[in-house]
Design an enzyme around this catalytic site. Sequence first.
Site, PDB file in Angstrom:
ATOM      1  N   HIS A 247       0.711  -1.153  -0.096  1.00  0.00           N
ATOM      2  CA  HIS A 247       0.122  -0.123  -0.103  1.00  0.00           C
ATOM      3  C   HIS A 247       0.649   1.476  -0.064  1.00  0.00           C
ATOM      4  O   HIS A 247       0.328   2.369  -0.259  1.00  0.00           O
ATOM      5  CB  HIS A 247      -0.999   0.081   1.242  1.00  0.00           C
ATOM      6  CG  HIS A 247      -0.452   0.481   2.463  1.00  0.00           C
ATOM      7  ND1 HIS A 247      -0.171  -0.649   3.640  1.00  0.00           N
ATOM      8  CD2 HIS A 247      -0.361   1.692   3.097  1.00  0.00           C
ATOM      9  CE1 HIS A 247       0.190  -0.157   4.621  1.00  0.00           C
ATOM     10  NE2 HIS A 247       0.276   1.321   4.434  1.00  0.00           N
TER      11      HIS A 247
ATOM     12  N   ASP B 282      -0.387  -7.387   1.176  1.00  0.00           N
ATOM     13  CA  ASP B 282       0.267  -6.222   1.426  1.00  0.00           C
ATOM     14  C   ASP B 282       1.616  -6.170   1.721  1.00  0.00           C
ATOM     15  O   ASP B 282       2.334  -5.870   2.866  1.00  0.00           O
ATOM     16  CB  ASP B 282      -0.346  -5.448   2.604  1.00  0.00           C
ATOM     17  CG  ASP B 282      -0.106  -3.910   2.743  1.00  0.00           C
ATOM     18  OD1 ASP B 282       0.555  -3.315   1.670  1.00  0.00           O
ATOM     19  OD2 ASP B 282      -0.446  -3.222   3.756  1.00  0.00           O
TER      20      ASP B 282
ATOM     21  N   GLY C 151       2.663   6.352   8.718  1.00  0.00           N
ATOM     22  CA  GLY C 151       4.085   6.611   8.401  1.00  0.00           C
ATOM     23  C   GLY C 151       5.010   5.437   8.748  1.00  0.00           C
ATOM     24  O   GLY C 151       6.220   5.611   8.693  1.00  0.00           O
TER      25      GLY C 151
ATOM     26  N   SER D 184       4.211   2.343   8.227  1.00  0.00           N
ATOM     27  CA  SER D 184       3.899   1.327   7.446  1.00  0.00           C
ATOM     28  C   SER D 184       5.053   0.684   6.433  1.00  0.00           C
ATOM     29  O   SER D 184       5.823   1.567   6.287  1.00  0.00           O
ATOM     30  CB  SER D 184       2.596   1.809   6.086  1.00  0.00           C
ATOM     31  OG  SER D 184       1.444   1.504   6.715  1.00  0.00           O
ATOM     32  N   GLY D 185       5.150  -0.535   6.445  1.00  0.00           N
ATOM     33  CA  GLY D 185       5.900  -1.226   5.617  1.00  0.00           C
ATOM     34  C   GLY D 185       7.286  -1.603   6.365  1.00  0.00           C
ATOM     35  O   GLY D 185       8.031  -2.468   6.116  1.00  0.00           O
TER      36      GLY D 185
HETATM   37  N1  ARG Z   1      -1.408   2.068   7.057  1.00  0.00           N
HETATM   38  C1  ARG Z   1      -0.523   2.986   8.079  1.00  0.00           C
HETATM   39  C2  ARG Z   1       0.546   3.579   7.287  1.00  0.00           C
HETATM   40  O1  ARG Z   1       0.344   3.541   6.072  1.00  0.00           O
HETATM   41  C3  ARG Z   1       0.131   2.115   9.174  1.00  0.00           C
HETATM   42  C4  ARG Z   1      -0.980   1.810  10.214  1.00  0.00           C
HETATM   43  C5  ARG Z   1      -0.729   0.987  11.157  1.00  0.00           C
HETATM   44  N2  ARG Z   1      -2.059   1.188  12.095  1.00  0.00           N
HETATM   45  C6  ARG Z   1      -1.623   0.451  13.449  1.00  0.00           C
HETATM   46  N3  ARG Z   1      -2.751   0.941  14.424  1.00  0.00           N
HETATM   47  N4  ARG Z   1      -1.001  -0.124  13.772  1.00  0.00           N
HETATM   48  O2  ARG Z   1       1.675   4.065   7.652  1.00  0.00           O
END
Ligand code: ARG
Length: 525
Positions: free
Chosen positions: A327, A374, A468, A470-471
Amino acid sequence: MAALRSTEIQVAPTAENTEPQEDKTDPSRIEVVSVTDEDLPTVETPTTINVSPLTSRSNTPPPDSSFEKHSDQVRNPIYDPQTQVPPSPTMPITKVQPFMNEEKTWHGRLFACRMELLFGGCVLVVVTLTLGIGLGVGLSCEGKFRCGTSSRCISISAQCDGIVDCEEGEDELSCVRLSGKSSVLQVRSEGEWKTVCSDEWNSALGVSACKQLGYARYVESSSLPCSSIEQDFQNNLISININRSGLQQAIKIHNASHLSKTQCSSGRVTTIKCLDCGTRPRFSRRIVGGNVSASGQFPWQVSLHFQNEHLCGGSIITSRWILTAAHCVYGFAYPTLWALHVGLIEQPVNGAQALAVEKIIYHDRYRPKGLDYDIALMKLAEPLIFNGYVEPICLPNFGENFEDGLICWISGWGASEDGGEGSVLMHSARVPLISTKVCSQPGVYQGFISSWMICAGYLEGGTDSCQGDSGGPLACEDMAVWKLVGATSWGQGCAERNKPGVYTRITQSLYWIHLQMEVSREGET
Ligand code: ARG
């Protein structure tokens, strides 16, 4: 309106388009009729007439002599097909009418039309069903191996037999894997995974095995008593019998002609290592304020900059490959838009040298509306040099299990609260793994947790990854070696009660990861 379909023209009921004239000849033949304004009856006309397609206005008449060039302007009344005189631009339109011999009454024509439609419909249904069933059977490839995304299926035993059967050679990929806690080498043969016995093993085989896993290098191999590995991998042993010169010709170790069915007389199996990973040579356990990470504490952490701004995290898995979330890159999978930063704690990275990306691959089953698959890989243009502040994290092995409650670490520059700003300093937190059973409970993420996901965090809330992050890595230490168990994927809000973080499960993604690295070949350690 002029929607042209194959046998039908929708026409407005003008004089030029009125119903075809009377029948004159053999009904099976396509007839040419010349009409003039005068010939046209002043009867009410339907809005749809059935005619064969109006051919182009090219100069090549179709082979049937009665099918002549025509213009769709009704001008000149007379054109005799017998004379074969091509119509001049001022000559009349010659409508081609396939239903000339039918009943002249509207009733009859309508009936004929209906019959025609009915028949056409039936044919369509039969063709669709036949194709559908045929395609369905083809697509399902039941009990067989499918060549990539094509409809070609080959027998399971032809997969990983050393002979390329699929056009792109997919049947000879993903033929090697490392399994269990101790990285036991397994090869796929005759549709089954077999554990490689250490009899007749040599290090040249190790080089090939690592290459087949997508690594460019090989570190070492050793042997273990078969009884000391996980039960699942103890059966089905195989020895690989190939000498160095053989290896030079055929670099694939699973080639059937090299596999011997003889018993594994040593009773020992082969374990291999393709990369020195998962260590933190520069990390001294000094205490730093709050949960800000220390230099060298997470040397595999990468900051992915999109158009010069931190957007996502990533993990170094080899000197050429960064693992991240699909994503993060979906819709922006253009290498030039990205720059990577490694070995840093503080953002922004003014003037720091950014690493160029050569290739971005995300899982082809990832959909932005979904949460599965993902995962993505970024290939660096130049290999990294590991120095303690920049180090790769180990990928887990096939079948490795990370217990619920195991304390792991998340890290990154993500927001410190839902919807908040990203952090300047890299933060990290300890989070326990949560079983899928607990994570799928009503009130938590019932119905959302798939085999591609692993949850970590606290049901009471308070500590979590956030936007932030993510990944970035969900890293777990296992006998002094750090392994990448997850990649930050999603969560409802951040750190909320009953809404822990959800991570892409790396053990589930191993085939995909190694396949990408293997195909890309130049993956280096
Ligand atoms: N989707 C989020 C990103 O793009 C990360 C979300 C993780 N959320 C969580 N509650 N652990 O950075």
